[in-house]
Design an enzyme around this catalytic site. Structure first.
Site, PDB file in Angstrom:
ATOM      1  CE  LYS A 266     -64.759  14.305 129.239  1.00  0.00           C
ATOM      2  NZ  LYS A 266     -65.655  13.852 130.253  1.00  0.00           N
TER       3      LYS A 266
HETATM    4  C1  LIG Z   1     -66.664  12.788 130.010  1.00  0.00           C
HETATM    5  C2  LIG Z   1     -67.378  12.221 131.042  1.00  0.00           C
HETATM    6  C3  LIG Z   1     -67.676  11.041 131.295  1.00  0.00           C
HETATM    7  C4  LIG Z   1     -68.074  10.077 130.085  1.00  0.00           C
HETATM    8  O1  LIG Z   1     -66.769   9.719 129.396  1.00  0.00           O
HETATM    9  P1  LIG Z   1     -66.600   9.139 127.893  1.00  0.00           P
HETATM   10  O2  LIG Z   1     -64.979   9.002 127.904  1.00  0.00           O
HETATM   11  O3  LIG Z   1     -67.149  10.344 126.965  1.00  0.00           O
HETATM   12  O4  LIG Z   1     -67.310   7.932 127.847  1.00  0.00           O
HETATM   13  C5  LIG Z   1     -68.316  10.592 132.449  1.00  0.00           C
HETATM   14  N1  LIG Z   1     -68.175  11.282 133.607  1.00  0.00           N
HETATM   15  C6  LIG Z   1     -67.865  12.368 133.411  1.00  0.00           C
HETATM   16  C7  LIG Z   1     -67.643  13.134 134.916  1.00  0.00           C
HETATM   17  C8  LIG Z   1     -67.313  13.285 132.443  1.00  0.00           C
HETATM   18  O5  LIG Z   1     -66.649  14.336 132.458  1.00  0.00           O
END
Ligand SMILES: *Cc1c(COP(=O)(O)O)cnc(C)c1O
Length: 458
Positions: free
Chosen positions: A110
């Site tokens: 993210k």
């Molecule tokens: C947010 C997240 C996901 C999922 O990603 P999306 O874009 O919501 O599908 C998977 N793994 C981790 C570690 C995350 O923080």
């Protein structure tokens, strides 16, 4: 570049407006009217991550930012990713590669989007003189990425609600230790769903919304999707621009949807494979055509504990031939529990997507096995990706699994699987010594409103 809502009843916006508003006023999600194809894809190998990012993102931003502004934002954002390659690709087995997206300041993918949009918000708000208040709800990773990215950014206050006692210690400390006065961690009495419900209450209070200039940075924000397209390009460039499959641990469908856009831009992505934990609404939808909401069952991969997968609406919109009326109908049915995907749309989705579900035991077993066979220590989310990818390997087609978080962010599961407690990377070693700053708040909208009004910078 013009942006339209998946539900067809919100104003058409430019990139900057879509980024600052997040959700469309009709409840839909913004998408570009047409998806640009990228020229010169063969010439990307050997370029820096930042240069590829500029070339990939540029077609989406239209005249919202000058080339110089965009380059500056990209350089500042990715200087904070500690690995020189930013998103290194490591080999797990013949034909199977892991794309490590966890070298950012909060150790999850993210950071790639949040760091960039914080820089873009800064440029846009400085230009307009506007002040905004970002409020978010998190089960852990989004909140830490947002606080880390927006700390110290002018013209923005950030309030992040997380469920008290229900995030990991690393996640909590990443939200509570930044000292900047414009970021605020709020520990809400209740579950993640309560936080999300209170967030909706705040957005639905139009007087409050206008008074504080409320903005959202959750994963439906189009600018976040755009930033995530870049690493599909760098991965394919490293593999010689051959037809490649990608397996993506999925919750809100944001990360994998970025891969779908990359494919439409001309990248040789063959298949995108959705990997889910026991909260498998997406796997069920793609296997049966029925999108039905169940109860969330907490798992060892908490960032994927989701039942309503927000960005899937964008994939449906494209699969339904951009028929906003059809999407409005489906979303109305979703309020009553779920809907059936039409045969035509399901066929379109299945040409592009595959899916798989992984149990808790298999997740742990995959962490153990991968460490034994490769030395690579996976976080539980990445392990789900690797387990599903292994079921879909085909000779001659490289597979790239996205590693979405660093194992040290989820030490309990990793220790159960390997007997070892994964160490924090060097740039985070001080995390457990820093003082924490957090405000406890009741699960109650009036309490939140007065807190935000009192704390925000005027
Ligand atoms: C947010 C997240 C996901 C999922 O990603 P999306 O874009 O919501 O599908 C998977 N793994 C981790 C570690 C995350 O923080």
């Amino acid at each position: 570049m013009r942006y339209v809502s998946t539900r067809g009843q919100a104003p058409v916006l430019n990139f900057e407006e879509a980024m600052l508003s997040g959700l469309a006023r009709d409840g839909g999600l913004y998408l570009p009217e047409t998806i640009p194809s990228l020229e010169g894809i063969e010439a990307l190998d050997g370029l820096s991550y930042e240069e590829v990012a500029f070339r990939v993102i540029r077609p989406f931003t239209g005249d919202s930012f000058t080339d110089e502004e965009l380059r500056g934002a990209i350089d500042r954002a990715y200087a904070r990713i500690s690995h020189a390659a930013r998103a290194p690709l490591v080999q797990l087995a013949p034909g199977h590669h892991l794309l490590e997206l966890f070298h950012g300041p909060t150790l999850a993918f993210k950071d790639f989007a949040m760091q960039l949009i914080a820089q873009l918000f800064q440029i846009a708000l400085t230009r307009s003189g506007q002040r905004i208040t970002i409020v978010g709800a998190t089960s852990g990773d989004t909140g830490s990425a947002a606080i880390e990215a927006f700390r110290g950014i002018d013209n923005v206050d950030v309030f992040i609600m997380y469920p008290h006692g229900r995030v990991s210690e690393v996640q909590r400390r990443q939200m509570t230790t930044p000292a900047a006065g414009n970021v605020h961690a709020l520990a809400v009495t209740g579950h993640f769903d309560d936080c999300q419900a209170r967030l909706k209450d705040l957005f639905n209070d139009h007087a409050f919304r206008d008074e504080v200039g409320l903005a959202g940075v959750n994963s439906i924000n189009w600018a976040r999707v755009v930033a995530q397209i870049v690493y599909y390009f760098t991965a394919c460039a490293s593999l010689g621009m051959r037809q490649t499959d990608f397996c993506v641990p999925t919750g809100n469908f944001g990360d994998i949807f970025a891969g779908s856009i990359a494919r439409r831009m001309g990248l040789p992505v063959r298949r995108l494979i959705v990997a889910t934990n026991q909260n498998d609404i997406l796997h069920r939808a793609l296997s049966t055509g029925e999108y039905r909401v169940g109860e969330v069952a907490p798992s060892i991969s908490p960032s994927m504990d989701i039942q309503v997968s927000s960005n899937f609406e964008r994939a449906l919109y494209l699969a339904y031939g951009q028929d906003a009326g059809a999407i409005r109908q489906l979303m109305a049915e979703l309020k009553a529990g779920g809907f059936s995907i039409s045969q035509g749309a399901l066929q379109t989705l299945r040409e592009e997507f595959r899916s798989g579900r992984v149990s808790e035991e298999e997740t742990l077993a995959t962490i153990t096995r991968t460490r034994n066979t490769t030395g690579e220590v996976l976080c539980p989310h990445s392990a789900i990706g690797v387990a599903v990818a292994e079921r879909h390997l085909e000779p001659g087609v490289p597979m790239v699994t996205l590693a979405t978080a660093h194992p040290a962010k989820f030490p309990d599961a990793v220790e159960r699987a390997t007997g070892l407690c994964p160490a924090l990377p060097p740039h985070m070693e001080g995390l457990f010594d820093l003082p924490e700053r957090v405000t406890r708040v009741e699960n109650e909208v009036e309490a939140l409103k007065s807190l935000i009004l009192e704390r925000r910078t005027r």
